[in-house]
Scaffold this motif. Structure first.
Motif, PDB file in Angstrom:
ATOM      1  N   TYR A   1      52.991   6.393  77.509  1.00  0.00           N
ATOM      2  CA  TYR A   1      52.258   5.143  77.641  1.00  0.00           C
ATOM      3  C   TYR A   1      51.096   5.319  78.603  1.00  0.00           C
ATOM      4  O   TYR A   1      51.102   6.189  79.468  1.00  0.00           O
ATOM      5  CB  TYR A   1      53.164   3.989  78.074  1.00  0.00           C
ATOM      6  N   ILE A   2      50.102   4.483  78.369  1.00  0.00           N
ATOM      7  CA  ILE A   2      48.956   4.418  79.256  1.00  0.00           C
ATOM      8  C   ILE A   2      48.823   2.971  79.700  1.00  0.00           C
ATOM      9  O   ILE A   2      48.949   2.054  78.886  1.00  0.00           O
ATOM     10  CB  ILE A   2      47.666   4.952  78.571  1.00  0.00           C
ATOM     11  N   THR A   3      48.618   2.770  80.994  1.00  0.00           N
ATOM     12  CA  THR A   3      48.447   1.414  81.488  1.00  0.00           C
ATOM     13  C   THR A   3      47.048   0.920  81.131  1.00  0.00           C
ATOM     14  O   THR A   3      46.142   1.711  80.830  1.00  0.00           O
ATOM     15  CB  THR A   3      48.615   1.346  83.018  1.00  0.00           C
ATOM     16  N   TYR A   4      46.893  -0.377  81.175  1.00  0.00           N
ATOM     17  CA  TYR A   4      45.579  -0.978  80.914  1.00  0.00           C
ATOM     18  C   TYR A   4      44.545  -0.396  81.890  1.00  0.00           C
ATOM     19  O   TYR A   4      43.455   0.015  81.478  1.00  0.00           O
ATOM     20  CB  TYR A   4      45.670  -2.502  81.063  1.00  0.00           C
ATOM     21  N   GLU A   5      44.909  -0.333  83.145  1.00  0.00           N
ATOM     22  CA  GLU A   5      44.002   0.186  84.172  1.00  0.00           C
ATOM     23  C   GLU A   5      43.611   1.639  83.884  1.00  0.00           C
ATOM     24  O   GLU A   5      42.434   2.003  83.960  1.00  0.00           O
ATOM     25  CB  GLU A   5      44.669   0.072  85.546  1.00  0.00           C
ATOM     26  N   ASN A   6      44.588   2.480  83.550  1.00  0.00           N
ATOM     27  CA  ASN A   6      44.286   3.889  83.272  1.00  0.00           C
ATOM     28  C   ASN A   6      43.472   4.064  81.996  1.00  0.00           C
ATOM     29  O   ASN A   6      42.631   4.954  81.907  1.00  0.00           O
ATOM     30  CB  ASN A   6      45.567   4.717  83.203  1.00  0.00           C
ATOM     31  N   ARG A   7      43.727   3.222  81.009  1.00  0.00           N
ATOM     32  CA  ARG A   7      42.920   3.313  79.781  1.00  0.00           C
ATOM     33  C   ARG A   7      41.470   2.944  80.078  1.00  0.00           C
ATOM     34  O   ARG A   7      40.547   3.588  79.577  1.00  0.00           O
ATOM     35  CB  ARG A   7      43.506   2.436  78.684  1.00  0.00           C
ATOM     36  N   GLU A   8      41.268   1.916  80.879  1.00  0.00           N
ATOM     37  CA  GLU A   8      39.905   1.523  81.265  1.00  0.00           C
ATOM     38  C   GLU A   8      39.216   2.660  82.027  1.00  0.00           C
ATOM     39  O   GLU A   8      38.068   2.993  81.736  1.00  0.00           O
ATOM     40  CB  GLU A   8      39.927   0.245  82.106  1.00  0.00           C
TER      41      GLU A   8
ATOM     42  N   LEU B   1      39.937   5.855  81.931  1.00  0.00           N
ATOM     43  CA  LEU B   1      39.745   7.000  81.035  1.00  0.00           C
ATOM     44  C   LEU B   1      38.557   6.790  80.106  1.00  0.00           C
ATOM     45  O   LEU B   1      37.732   7.685  79.936  1.00  0.00           O
ATOM     46  CB  LEU B   1      41.027   7.251  80.228  1.00  0.00           C
ATOM     47  N   THR B   2      38.434   5.617  79.528  1.00  0.00           N
ATOM     48  CA  THR B   2      37.324   5.378  78.599  1.00  0.00           C
ATOM     49  C   THR B   2      35.983   5.313  79.327  1.00  0.00           C
ATOM     50  O   THR B   2      34.961   5.689  78.761  1.00  0.00           O
ATOM     51  CB  THR B   2      37.532   4.100  77.759  1.00  0.00           C
ATOM     52  N   GLN B   3      35.986   4.872  80.570  1.00  0.00           N
ATOM     53  CA  GLN B   3      34.741   4.843  81.335  1.00  0.00           C
ATOM     54  C   GLN B   3      34.291   6.229  81.754  1.00  0.00           C
ATOM     55  O   GLN B   3      33.099   6.505  81.823  1.00  0.00           O
ATOM     56  CB  GLN B   3      34.882   3.939  82.567  1.00  0.00           C
ATOM     57  N   SER B   4      35.248   7.109  82.015  1.00  0.00           N
ATOM     58  CA  SER B   4      34.888   8.451  82.480  1.00  0.00           C
ATOM     59  C   SER B   4      34.802   9.482  81.362  1.00  0.00           C
ATOM     60  O   SER B   4      34.266  10.568  81.562  1.00  0.00           O
ATOM     61  CB  SER B   4      35.880   8.926  83.541  1.00  0.00           C
ATOM     62  N   MET B   5      35.296   9.147  80.182  1.00  0.00           N
ATOM     63  CA  MET B   5      35.305  10.113  79.076  1.00  0.00           C
ATOM     64  C   MET B   5      34.984   9.390  77.776  1.00  0.00           C
ATOM     65  O   MET B   5      35.854   8.813  77.142  1.00  0.00           O
ATOM     66  CB  MET B   5      36.680  10.793  79.007  1.00  0.00           C
ATOM     67  N   HIS B   6      33.733   9.439  77.402  1.00  0.00           N
ATOM     68  CA  HIS B   6      33.273   8.681  76.234  1.00  0.00           C
ATOM     69  C   HIS B   6      33.921   9.141  74.934  1.00  0.00           C
ATOM     70  O   HIS B   6      34.031   8.354  73.987  1.00  0.00           O
ATOM     71  CB  HIS B   6      31.747   8.715  76.149  1.00  0.00           C
TER      72      HIS B   6
END
Length: 186
Positions: A104-111, A113-118
């Motif tokens: 699982y990925i938390t909402y915070e970690n997904r945000e 991750l997507t901000q730092s890795m397009h």
């Protein structure tokens, strides 16, 4: 190759370092059969990817009848997406039909991750598009197909589901009684 990497690389390619970075945002958990990962009213703070097992996403109407929106088997993602994205109370419950192993990925970690890795932002954008297509097809099937046609389509698309999921749950997914499902199988 790690199964999550294999899954992601169906859409985007990752170097070893990139995958290690992606994986560092995920946690691993095991859940028992009948154990909930999300209950109605909670905030869906996690998006799950199924390594092993089978889950169901459902709600109960005012009469106590169970309605199943989605099953989640190996390589499938599952959460209440409205609750996950809006960080609002969920209308759904998600529980394990089988003993399950999940990432699982938390909402915070997904945000983060997507901000730092397009690349991962593109990955989830494509997965969202595929999810909308699947949802549209499910709605169209509910509106235009007979119960028998919906049953046959589900059997054709996901034959393994019928070996793993009790008939009662298949009936709840199709929106029919268990007796109607038994007649369809005859």
């Amino acid at each position: 190759m790690h199964p999550l990497r294999q899954h992601i690389e169906e859409i985007i390619s990752l170097s070893d370092d990139e995958f290690d970075f992606v994986l560092s945002h995920f946690e691993h958990t095991k859940k028992r059969k009948n154990q909930y990962i999300l209950q109605e009213g909670e905030i869906a703070n996690k998006e799950y990817w199924v390594l092993k097992g089978c889950l169901k996403s459902c709600f109960f109407d005012d009469n106590g009848k169970e309605h199943i929106l989605q099953f989640g088997m190996e390589n499938w993602w599952i959460t209440d997406y409205e609750s996950f994205i809006k960080q609002s109370p969920t209308k759904l419950s998600i529980d394990c039909i089988e003993d399950s192993e999940l990432l699982y990925i938390t909402y915070e970690n997904r945000e983060k991750l997507t901000q730092s890795m397009h690349k991962m932002e593109r990955f989830w954008a494509k997965k969202s598009k595929y999810g909308r297509i699947a949802l549209q097809n499910r709605i169209l099937s509910l509106l235009k197909n007979s119960t028998k046609e919906r049953y046959e389509l589900l059997l054709k698309q996901y034959p393994k589901l019928f070996q793993r999921v009790p008939k009662k749950l298949i009936a709840a997914y199709l929106g029919v009684s268990r007796e109607t499902l038994s007649r369809l199988k005859s």
